[in-house]
Scaffold this motif. Structure first.
Motif, mmCIF file in Angstrom:
data_model
loop_
_atom_site.group_PDB
_atom_site.id
_atom_site.type_symbol
_atom_site.label_atom_id
_atom_site.label_comp_id
_atom_site.label_asym_id
_atom_site.label_seq_id
_atom_site.Cartn_x
_atom_site.Cartn_y
_atom_site.Cartn_z
ATOM 1 N N VAL A 238 0.861 -1.187 0.000
ATOM 2 C CA VAL A 238 0.000 0.000 0.000
ATOM 3 C C VAL A 238 0.894 1.232 0.000
ATOM 4 C CG1 VAL A 238 -1.709 1.348 1.268
ATOM 5 C CG2 VAL A 238 -1.912 -1.141 1.179
ATOM 6 N N ILE A 239 0.743 2.074 -1.008
ATOM 7 C CA ILE A 239 1.540 3.301 -1.113
ATOM 8 C C ILE A 239 0.585 4.471 -1.316
ATOM 9 C CG2 ILE A 239 3.374 4.506 -2.353
ATOM 10 C CD1 ILE A 239 4.464 1.805 -3.216
ATOM 11 N N LEU A 240 0.706 5.481 -0.452
ATOM 12 C CA LEU A 240 -0.190 6.635 -0.490
ATOM 13 C C LEU A 240 0.611 7.921 -0.605
ATOM 14 C CD1 LEU A 240 -2.471 5.665 2.542
ATOM 15 C CD2 LEU A 240 -2.839 5.060 0.139
ATOM 16 N N GLU A 241 0.047 8.903 -1.300
ATOM 17 C CA GLU A 241 0.588 10.261 -1.317
ATOM 18 C C GLU A 241 -0.293 11.129 -0.422
ATOM 19 O OE1 GLU A 241 1.260 12.046 -5.087
ATOM 20 O OE2 GLU A 241 2.006 10.196 -6.012
ATOM 21 N N LEU A 242 0.312 11.816 0.540
ATOM 22 C CA LEU A 242 -0.420 12.628 1.499
ATOM 23 C C LEU A 242 -0.146 14.103 1.270
ATOM 24 C CD1 LEU A 242 -0.465 9.783 2.813
ATOM 25 C CD2 LEU A 242 -0.300 10.913 5.036
ATOM 26 N N THR A 263 8.464 14.632 0.694
ATOM 27 C CA THR A 263 8.975 14.818 -0.663
ATOM 28 C C THR A 263 9.279 16.277 -0.985
ATOM 29 O OG1 THR A 263 6.699 14.947 -1.512
ATOM 30 C CG2 THR A 263 7.768 12.775 -1.504
ATOM 31 N N ASP A 264 9.125 17.173 -0.006
ATOM 32 C CA ASP A 264 9.463 18.574 -0.232
ATOM 33 C C ASP A 264 10.047 19.150 1.057
ATOM 34 O OD1 ASP A 264 6.852 18.530 1.099
ATOM 35 O OD2 ASP A 264 6.880 20.698 0.799
ATOM 36 N N PHE A 272 3.518 7.589 2.100
ATOM 37 C CA PHE A 272 3.346 6.605 3.161
ATOM 38 C C PHE A 272 3.333 5.220 2.541
ATOM 39 C CE2 PHE A 272 0.583 3.785 5.630
ATOM 40 C CZ PHE A 272 1.238 3.816 6.857
ATOM 41 N N LYS A 273 4.176 4.322 3.092
ATOM 42 C CA LYS A 273 4.239 2.949 2.600
ATOM 43 C C LYS A 273 3.992 1.986 3.753
ATOM 44 C CE LYS A 273 7.662 4.028 -1.010
ATOM 45 N NZ LYS A 273 8.990 3.680 -1.570
ATOM 46 N N ASP A 274 3.243 0.922 3.464
ATOM 47 C CA ASP A 274 2.958 -0.062 4.506
ATOM 48 C C ASP A 274 2.642 -1.399 3.855
ATOM 49 O OD1 ASP A 274 2.620 -1.134 6.988
ATOM 50 O OD2 ASP A 274 0.772 -0.076 7.484
ATOM 51 N N TYR A 275 2.764 -2.450 4.657
ATOM 52 C CA TYR A 275 2.371 -3.787 4.202
ATOM 53 C C TYR A 275 1.126 -4.194 4.979
ATOM 54 C CZ TYR A 275 2.238 -8.807 3.464
ATOM 55 O OH TYR A 275 1.821 -10.074 3.143
ATOM 56 N N ILE A 276 0.060 -4.498 4.275
ATOM 57 C CA ILE A 276 -1.191 -4.936 4.885
ATOM 58 C C ILE A 276 -1.411 -6.397 4.531
ATOM 59 C CG2 ILE A 276 -3.658 -4.510 5.127
ATOM 60 C CD1 ILE A 276 -1.891 -2.183 6.023
ATOM 61 N N ASP A 295 -9.772 13.468 2.341
ATOM 62 C CA ASP A 295 -9.692 13.530 0.881
ATOM 63 C C ASP A 295 -8.308 13.889 0.356
ATOM 64 O OD1 ASP A 295 -12.379 12.936 0.796
ATOM 65 O OD2 ASP A 295 -12.998 15.052 0.760
ATOM 66 N N ASP A 296 -7.428 14.374 1.230
ATOM 67 C CA ASP A 296 -6.118 14.850 0.788
ATOM 68 C C ASP A 296 -5.129 13.685 0.637
ATOM 69 O OD1 ASP A 296 -4.390 16.768 -0.072
ATOM 70 O OD2 ASP A 296 -3.885 17.553 1.907
ATOM 71 N N VAL A 297 -5.612 12.585 0.041
ATOM 72 C CA VAL A 297 -4.803 11.376 -0.123
ATOM 73 C C VAL A 297 -4.957 10.867 -1.550
ATOM 74 C CG1 VAL A 297 -4.456 8.988 0.602
ATOM 75 C CG2 VAL A 297 -5.051 10.721 2.302
ATOM 76 N N GLU A 298 -3.841 10.531 -2.184
ATOM 77 C CA GLU A 298 -3.844 9.896 -3.499
ATOM 78 C C GLU A 298 -3.265 8.489 -3.360
ATOM 79 O OE1 GLU A 298 -5.101 10.971 -6.288
ATOM 80 O OE2 GLU A 298 -5.657 12.984 -5.569
ATOM 81 N N VAL A 299 -3.933 7.519 -3.960
ATOM 82 C CA VAL A 299 -3.490 6.125 -3.868
ATOM 83 C C VAL A 299 -2.570 5.798 -5.034
ATOM 84 C CG1 VAL A 299 -4.205 3.719 -3.819
ATOM 85 C CG2 VAL A 299 -5.597 5.459 -2.662
#
Length: 318
Positions: A238-242, A263-264, A272-276, A295-299
């Motif tokens: 699972v990798i997310l952009e916050l 990233t800035d 954000f990276k995790d193993y589910i 809502d401020d999350v991109e998958v």
């Protein structure tokens, strides 16, 4: 922290442990390796005898039967303790019954002028979601699970034992032999992150579903800890952009040990990276937390089982 106070605190830190490493000092006191080495040398010059053991699992230990100065507290340190007790009125915390007794003892041993200051602190300081005089705080009605203190006490003595666990929607409780890694509170529930020998896998148990505890002499906790530390870390699935709002919410609630990769330089965007895994409770907890981020999350990447659980949750709402 000033150097004199840091070194004095390090002496107490060292003397309270059978063994420690430079990394322990670096982590605990947020200092560099060179500073830790200089502090060790200064501590030895002050008369605290240390022995060192080379190698990967080496470190330092203290020659016992050495006398240290009596422990004393400054007025500011006593105030810090008292404020800490004020902040723990939440009923979900373990050992809460002891908190009031400790607070009263603390008031007994301090000078009269400091007693008044501490009582004034009690009137002055209000803590969000922890003030028992605020009737709007519903959270205080949630008591800590009955087994929480027993589980913590057992884990402090020995990390490996058996639990009789009632899984959700199961016909009856099952026995699991576990090694406890840590406890944490999330969404008004206490959880126990463990290694489950019954399934030979990591697993999170909800504390309020533990029915019974039994001792288990079958595993050496030191060997188990080393094996867990050296185990292969699975590739994140699972990798997310916050964005900024999600980052602020992440800071408020996230599982212990989870970190962001910014990233800035202004820390307004992060990965954000995790193993589910396949555990249904773990998937549901992650979905609830993901919805909390907003809502401020991109998958970037997500497993099908997480995606399906997320869709099911949204469909139930309407």
């Amino acid at each position: 922290m000033k150097k004199t106070l840091r070194v004095t605190t390090e002496i107490r830190f060292i003397n309270n442990r059978e063994q420690f490493t430079l990394q322990d000092l670096m982590t605990e006191f947020s200092i560099s390796r060179s500073t830790a080495i200089r502090d060790i040398a200064e501590i030895q010059e002050l008369g605290l005898p240390l022995t060192s053991t080379p190698g990967h699992n080496g470190g330092y230990s203290v020659l016992r039967n050495q006398t240290l100065p009596a422990v004393t507290f400054t007025p500011t340190e006593i105030q810090a303790l008292f404020v800490a007790f004020l902040a723990t009125t939440n009923q979900q915390l373990p050992y809460l019954k002891n908190r009031q007794a400790i607070t009263e003892k603390l008031l007994t041993i301090v000078p009269d002028n400091l007693q008044n200051e501490l009582l004034n602190l009690q009137d002055l300081l209000w803590f969000d979601n922890t003030n028992p005089d605020n009737p709007s705080i519903v959270e205080l009605s949630d008591q800590a699970p009955a087994m929480l203190s027993d589980l913590i006490s057992q884990s402090v003595k020995k990390r490996t034992f058996k639990i009789n666990y009632q899984k959700r929607n199961a016909n009856g409780p099952e026995w699991h032999e576990i090694y406890v890694e840590h406890f944490y509170n999330s969404n008004s529930h206490w959880y126990m992150s463990s290694y489950d020998f019954t399934r030979n896998d990591e697993r999170t148990f909800r504390v309020d579903r533990v029915q019974e505890i039994q001792d288990s002499p079958l595993h050496d906790p030191i060997i188990i800890h080393d094996q867990i530390e050296k185990r292969h870390q699975p590739t994140p699935n699972v990798i997310l952009e916050l964005g900024p709002m999600a980052i602020e919410r992440f800071k408020r609630i996230h599982q212990p040990g989870k970190q962001l990769q910014f990233t800035d330089p202004f820390q307004q965007h992060a990965i954000f990276k995790d193993y589910i895994g396949d555990n249904s409770d773990g998937i549901q907890m992650f979905v609830d937390w993901l919805l909390f981020l907003g809502d401020d999350v991109e998958v970037r990447e997500m497993t099908d089982n997480v995606r399906d659980a997320l869709k099911l949750k949204v469909e139930r709402w309407g």
